[in-house]
Design an enzyme around this catalytic site. Structure first.
Site, PDB file in Angstrom:
ATOM      1  N   ASP A   8      -0.994  48.270  73.852  1.00 30.48           N
ATOM      2  CA  ASP A   8      -1.770  49.038  74.630  1.00 30.48           C
ATOM      3  C   ASP A   8      -1.094  50.476  74.406  1.00 30.48           C
ATOM      4  OD1 ASP A   8      -2.389  50.732  76.834  1.00 30.48           O
ATOM      5  OD2 ASP A   8      -1.108  49.516  78.151  1.00 30.48           O
ATOM      6  N   LYS A  75      -3.955  61.369  73.639  1.00 35.13           N
ATOM      7  CA  LYS A  75      -4.893  60.554  73.894  1.00 35.13           C
ATOM      8  C   LYS A  75      -6.273  61.265  74.564  1.00 35.13           C
ATOM      9  CE  LYS A  75      -6.010  55.872  75.533  1.00 35.13           C
ATOM     10  NZ  LYS A  75      -5.477  54.780  76.651  1.00 35.13           N
ATOM     11  N   GLU A 176      -9.428  48.329  77.411  1.00 33.24           N
ATOM     12  CA  GLU A 176      -8.245  47.965  78.280  1.00 33.24           C
ATOM     13  C   GLU A 176      -8.675  46.923  79.464  1.00 33.24           C
ATOM     14  OE1 GLU A 176      -7.261  51.904  79.274  1.00 33.24           O
ATOM     15  OE2 GLU A 176      -6.389  52.212  77.030  1.00 33.24           O
ATOM     16  N   ASP A 198      -8.554  50.263  86.934  1.00 36.10           N
ATOM     17  CA  ASP A 198      -7.188  50.717  86.310  1.00 36.10           C
ATOM     18  C   ASP A 198      -7.028  52.243  86.012  1.00 36.10           C
ATOM     19  OD1 ASP A 198      -5.643  51.330  84.216  1.00 36.10           O
ATOM     20  OD2 ASP A 198      -6.634  50.121  82.499  1.00 36.10           O
TER      21      ASP A 198
END
Ligand code: AMP
Length: 614
Positions: A8, A75, A176, A198
């Protein structure tokens, strides 16, 4: 085939897991602790003042003293352009410098080098790889890496590049929320609809899934790539900084303009946020955060209640509900049609978030899976499935998060593969010329949902060339657009007149070229070697210092016991080592001087003890 690890690669933290079969034949995913003993690793990369590259906790720890060369949340930049509004917004939040690469991509200035976010992510992936190798005691070369559901082609490509630079063959890029559902739904039977909510450090995704007898089908995805835990921290940072600025004696100083103070403030805000998930009140205590008008040290001490923090961030929590509505609408579902809601991401530990989700979906969210680890666990399970484990045969069907299409007359965007189409998928289209004897057809590929091409994300352009002279509209070129299981786009073309297959090379509008990736792969390997050499050199220096110290002590103590010439030789060797230590940073002469002194010392020891017992 070796083991395929699940990674992850998070905005704030990363996590690595593997799948093992227990004695009883039960499949179990295990999160692997890093060398510091933590199950998650901060996605932070830094170059320290003495040029050492740091990754994870060690990078995060020195962020306060080295904010300019410490890159967190890269990211947010991966696969994006410098001019992208989200990059511009990120630039106002971070202490490091975001620069424009020659192709317009957003890169990061670290020390004297501009690095692509893929290279930064590669460092994090390398750390995860090393974590797995250390625990497993074997080389690891294959991985499943997760990305937010909303990542477009460029962002997925850049993530794959990062894996390659880290020496990993990325077998599959998965979303994800899909990974989380895999972890969650493994033991389930029958059919059910699940929403994965999430909320992580930097991104928010919501996904509607249908799980039928172990088959996972992503029905819809939505989210906000620029909403996450950092925004919550930022609210408290702003509040505290504004109060400090207005406070008597602070001299009207904006702490956010001082990188070191800002970093400390941010860390304290995040800590307070964590505490407020389990306590009703906490204290932010930052001694010596600034200087007053007359140079006196100033401290920031302030208690924060859960109620106040919830008030400061209420609109952020509310903002997550828009994408929830959007995803349900796309899947043609009402909240009541959902049987399970899964919480993913550290931010879902915040009680206000849990309350909002519960009230929106009208049911208690499922919390059986650790929100920090569930994505890595799902990735590891997918790795096991791909690795051919007979015990585990879950099939993963994913959808493309954005429509894929081309630019047509008048700058209009024409979608060929609409969003939420199950991948892998392909679409064939016939292209032709618009004027007589036109020797080529230009094709501009884009991804997005806006009606005009210019508002969507350009993936690249190519030209179908070498067309024989013909009236307009006559040539027929069949172009096939493919999206593979990773969400990565490929294009090929065939001239139906000649039957010739055109070799098309889409010139990427962003990202690293394959040559650039190769260069980075070699650099990463060299850096690894250089790091090892640097470590070995530091060790040698420390050994040399310690040998000098013991030798000098010994020479004082044993002066009378050995011959003057032996003593002289030892002194000369010690002086030589000290001079070398001070004069050079090269390992070879230092090692030679060290070995020389060591040899002289051994000879002295021989002289001292040699006579004993004879
Ligand atoms: P993730 O991307 O899943 O690692 O999520 C990280 C985010 O979750 C960061 O913004 C953390 O500050 C936040 N977080 C972690 N633990 C907690 C907690 N106990 N309460 C509130 N937020 C948390």
């Amino acid at each position: 085939m070796g083991r395929i690890i699940g990674i992850d690669l998070g905005t704030t933290n990363s996590c690595v897991a593997i799948v093992e079969t227990s004695g009883g034949g039960k499949i179990e995913a295990r999160v692997l602790p890093n060398s510091e003993g933590s199950r998650t690793t901060p996605s932070v990369v830094a170059v320290s003042k003495n040029g050492e590259r740091l990754v994870g906790q060690s990078a995060r720890r020195q962020a306060v003293t080295n904010p300019k060369n410490t890159v967190a949340a890269s990211k947010r930049l991966i696969g994006r352009k410098f001019a992208d509004p989200q990059v511009r917004e990120a630039a106002t939040r971070v202490a490091y410098t975001i620069v424009a690469a020659p192709n317009g991509d957003a890169w990061v200035q670290v020390g004297d080098r501009a690095l692509s976010p893929a290279e930064i992510s590669a460092q994090v992936l390398m750390k995860m790889r090393e974590t797995a190798e250390a625990v497993l005691g074997e080389e690891v070369t294959e991985a499943i890496v997760t990305v937010p559901a909303y990542f477009d082609d460029a962002q997925r490509q850049a993530t794959k590049d990062a894996g390659k630079i880290a020496g990993l063959d990325v077998k599959r890029i998965i979303n994800e929320p899909t990974a989380a559902a895999l972890a969650y739904g493994l033991d389930r039977e029958g059919s059910e609809r699940v929403v994965v909510y999430d909320l992580g450090g930097g991104t928010f995704d919501v996904t509607v899934l249908e799980i039928t007898s172990g088959v996972f089908h992503v029905k819809a995805t939505s989210g906000d790539t620029n909403l996450g835990g950092e925004d919550f921290d930022d609210r408290l940072v702003r509040q505290l900084a504004a109060e400090y600025e207005g406070a008597q004696g602070s001299g009207g100083i904006d702490l956010r303009k001082d990188p070191m103070a800002l970093q400390r403030l941010r860390e304290a805000a995040e800590r307070a946020k964590h505490e407020l998930s389990s306590c009703l009140e906490t204290e932010v205590n930052l001694p010596f955060i600034g200087l007053g008008k007359s140079g006196e040290p100033l401290h920031l001490v302030r208690s924060v209640t859960r109620a106040e923090f919830e008030q400061l961030t209420a609109d952020l929590v509310e903002r997550t509900l828009g994408p929830c509505r959007d995803a349900l609408a796309q899947a043609h579902l009402a909240p009541a049609d959902v049987q399970n809601v899964v919480l993913v991401g550290g931010m879902t530990r915040m009680p206000a978030v849990q309350r909002a989700v519960k009230s929106f979906f009208g049911r208690e969210p499922h919390r059986g899976v650790n929100p920090d680890e569930v994505v890595a666990i799902g990735a590891a399970l997918q790795g096991a499935a791909l690795g051919g484990g007979d015990e585990f045969t879950a099939l993963l069907l994913d959808v493309t998060p954005l429509s894929l299409g081309v630019e047509t007359g008048g700058g209009v965007f024409t979608a060929l593969i609409p969003r939420n189409t199950t991948v892998p998928c392909e679409k064939t289209e016939i292209f032709t010329t618009s004027v007589d004897n036109q020797p080529f057809v230009p094709i501009h590929i884009l991804q997005g949902e806006r009606p005009m091409a210019v508002d969507n994300r350009s993936l690249g352009r190519f030209e179908l060339t070498g067309l024989p002279p013909a009236p307009r509209g006559v040539p027929m070129i069949q172009v096939t657009f493919k999206i593979d299981e990773n969400g990565v786009v490929a294009v090929d073309a065939r001239d139906l007149g000649t039957g010739r297959v055109q070799a098309i090379r889409v010139k990427p509008a962003s990202g690293l070229t394959s040559e650039e990736v190769e260069v980075r792969v070699a650099e990463a390997e060299n850096n690894r070697k250089a790091d090892e050499e640097r470590r070995a050199y530091a060790e040698l220096r420390s050994q040399a210092e310690s040998l000098l110290h013991t030798t000098e002590q010994a020479l004082e103590g044993y002066a009378e016991l050995v011959s003057a010439s032996d003593l002289e030789r030892a002194r000369a060797a010690a002086t030589k080592l000290r001079v070398t230590l001070e004069a050079t940073t090269a390992a070879a002469p230092l090692r030679a001087a060290y070995q020389e002194l060591e040899a002289v010392n051994f000879a002295l020891a021989d002289a001292l003890y040699g006579g004993i017992g004879t």
